[in-house]
Enzyme design. Structure first.
Site, PDB file in Angstrom:
ATOM      1  N   ARG A  90      -2.397  -1.935  -3.275  1.00  0.00           N
ATOM      2  CA  ARG A  90      -3.575  -1.384  -3.379  1.00  0.00           C
ATOM      3  C   ARG A  90      -3.550   0.102  -4.211  1.00  0.00           C
ATOM      4  NH1 ARG A  90      -4.672   3.301   1.146  1.00  0.00           N
ATOM      5  NH2 ARG A  90      -7.180   3.706   0.231  1.00  0.00           N
TER       6      ARG A  90
ATOM      7  N   ARG B 218     -11.906  15.722   8.188  1.00  0.00           N
ATOM      8  CA  ARG B 218     -12.476  16.509   6.662  1.00  0.00           C
ATOM      9  C   ARG B 218     -13.530  16.447   6.622  1.00  0.00           C
ATOM     10  NH1 ARG B 218     -10.569  11.060   3.861  1.00  0.00           N
ATOM     11  NH2 ARG B 218      -8.695  11.206   2.989  1.00  0.00           N
TER      12      ARG B 218
ATOM     13  N   ASN C 275       0.509  -0.981  -0.227  1.00  0.00           N
ATOM     14  CA  ASN C 275       0.441   0.272  -0.192  1.00  0.00           C
ATOM     15  C   ASN C 275       1.220   1.015   0.017  1.00  0.00           C
ATOM     16  OD1 ASN C 275      -1.814   1.831   0.961  1.00  0.00           O
ATOM     17  ND2 ASN C 275      -2.984   1.046   2.671  1.00  0.00           N
TER      18      ASN C 275
ATOM     19  N   GLU D  56      -8.218  -5.303   5.379  1.00  0.00           N
ATOM     20  CA  GLU D  56      -7.985  -4.286   3.504  1.00  0.00           C
ATOM     21  C   GLU D  56      -6.687  -5.672   3.471  1.00  0.00           C
ATOM     22  OE1 GLU D  56      -8.758  -0.112   5.198  1.00  0.00           O
ATOM     23  OE2 GLU D  56      -9.486  -0.303   3.290  1.00  0.00           O
TER      24      GLU D  56
ATOM     25  N   HIS E  82     -13.096   3.184  -0.476  1.00  0.00           N
ATOM     26  CA  HIS E  82     -12.956   1.970   0.662  1.00  0.00           C
ATOM     27  C   HIS E  82     -13.281   0.897   0.578  1.00  0.00           C
ATOM     28  CE1 HIS E  82     -13.252   5.655   4.010  1.00  0.00           C
ATOM     29  NE2 HIS E  82     -11.673   5.394   4.031  1.00  0.00           N
TER      30      HIS E  82
END
Ligand code: AMP
Length: 401
Positions: free
Chosen positions: A94, A244, A10, A388, A183
């Protein structure tokens, strides 16, 4: 695949996370992180399963060098976990944005590299970094199959009414401005797992997945397919997150530019990095551990951040229940979803209309697969820890055979 270890990579712009996973047992054999790649003070940390963590400060000019160090650590005579790179059967990468080009994971070839590159302007911070990681791995392991697993792919099943914005249609045609969602690997993994836990057919269920981490998104999964999700063209839309802002009136951007004498780029940076629960708590913290303990001490700022966060989650659950004309199960996952019982309680307090009753004792649990609704609860509520890296490894095994 004869060599049954999968390396999961990743890659960020200056960091690289990795895990080596055994394809059969699905155990993590080693994992680690390279930080500050291309910046002074770069560092690799590496932990073999059951062993201690090694940290080495060492120059890393670029991602190729970082990957060289990762491969060196994994195969090291003393601290390594495999004898040679031949014991790595495939690499799973990823990739953040697959645009409309990728509705599933793929084995990487030149054509795929080109298509990922064409999605760069949709994720200018992430995709180029992902590509650098892929190319670096290909250079060092030219004969090893590589798979690309996209954050956006699972959401490609959304119907047009869910992914279109209310903008002139030609913006979609000309620039592909639409909802993509992120996601996806987690939403797919968790919803599938929930069906297994429920002992039901994935294709017969209506599931809402609340992936609540520092970045947070919700998805509606109907009959095994994503039908809506809260993040949009970028990960800024939807829930209030760690830093965010999530959904807001787009006219606020111009309004704040004028008031604060800032550029659009500067306001967007505030919306990405200084907003969310960090901003709502008056700059106190984006970490839910800090927020919850402050709230328990009676801190008002932490309280308003937690309440606004949970209210937004509940509002999306309502919207997605409508989108699917019902819901069988609601899953909480990722750092906050798995660990912060207060957020689950606050969210569930809005969901009585779904016949939801929380089991207060079960809801105290953290990070394990557990039903947190009572057996009588009409809609089931569960914690399903996400993974993940394992999801990427599984996709890679499926492709590399
Ligand atoms: P993630 O992005 O999935 O790693 O999630 C990060 C968020 O999860 C941070 O806001 C953390 O505060 C929160 N988190 C992680 N562990 C815990 C914990 N033990 N209790 C409460 N929140 C946690």
């Amino acid at each position: 695949m004869t060599n049954s270890n999968i390396l999961v990579i990743n890659c960020g712009s200056s960091s690289l996370k990795f895990q080596l996973i055994n394809a059969e047992s699905e155990e993590v054999i080693a994992k680690g992180l390279c930080e500050r790649i291309g910046i002074e003070g770069s560092k690799i940390s590496y932990t073999p399963a059951g062993g201690e963590k090694y940290e080495t400060v060492t120059p890393m000019e670029d991602h190729t060098q970082a990957i060289r160090l990762v491969l060196g650590a994994i195969t090291d005579e003393k601290t390594g976990v495999v004898k040679s790179l031949n014991e790595i059967g495939a690499v799973g990468h990823r990739v953040v944005h697959g645009g409309e080009k990728f509705a599933s994971s793929v084995l990487i070839n030149d054509e795929v590299l080109k298509a990922i590159e064409e999605c760069n302007d949709l994720a200018p911070l992430h995709n180029p970094a992902n590509l650098i990681g892929i190319r670096a791995c290909m250079e060092l392991m030219p004969d090893t199959p590589m798979a690309a697993v996209f954050d956006t792919a699972f959401h490609q099943t959304m119907p047009q009414e869910a992914y279109l914005y209310g903008l002139p249609y030609h913006y979609y045609e000309d620039y592909k401005v639409r909802r993509y969602g992120f996601h996806g690997t987690s939403h797919s993994f968790v919803s599938r797992r929930a069906a297994q836990i429920l002992g039901r057919n994935y294709e017969d269920l209506k599931i809402i997945v609340c992936h609540l981490g520092n970045g947070a998104s919700i998805s509606a999964v109907k009959n095994g397919k994503c039908v809506d999700t809260s993040m949009g063209l970028t990960p800024l839309e939807g829930l209030i997150m760690g830093t965010r802002c999530g959904d807001l009136d787009p006219a606020i951007v111009e309004f704040l530019c004028n008031k604060e004498k800032k550029t659009v780029q500067e306001i967007l940076s505030v919306m990405n990095k200084e907003s969310g629960v960090l901003g709502l708590s008056g700059g106190f913290s984006s970490d839910f551990r800090d927020l919850v303990s402050a709230y328990e001490r009676g801190d008002e700022a932490a309280g308003r951040a937690l309440k606004a966060f949970s209210y937004r989650v509940a509002k999306y659950i309502g919207a997605y229940t409508a989108a699917m004309n019902g819901v069988d199960a609601i899953c909480f996952t990722a750092g906050i979803g798995e660990n912060t019982s207060l957020v689950r309680t606050m969210t569930a307090s809005y969901l009585g209309y779904l016949g939801i009753e929380l089991d207060e004792e079960a809801n105290k649990k953290r990070g394990e697969e557990v039903f947190i609704s009572t057996p009588e609860s009409k809609t089931k509520v569960l914690i399903v820890p996400t993974n993940e890296e394992l999801a990427i490894a599984r996709e890679t095994v499926a492709l590399a055979g």
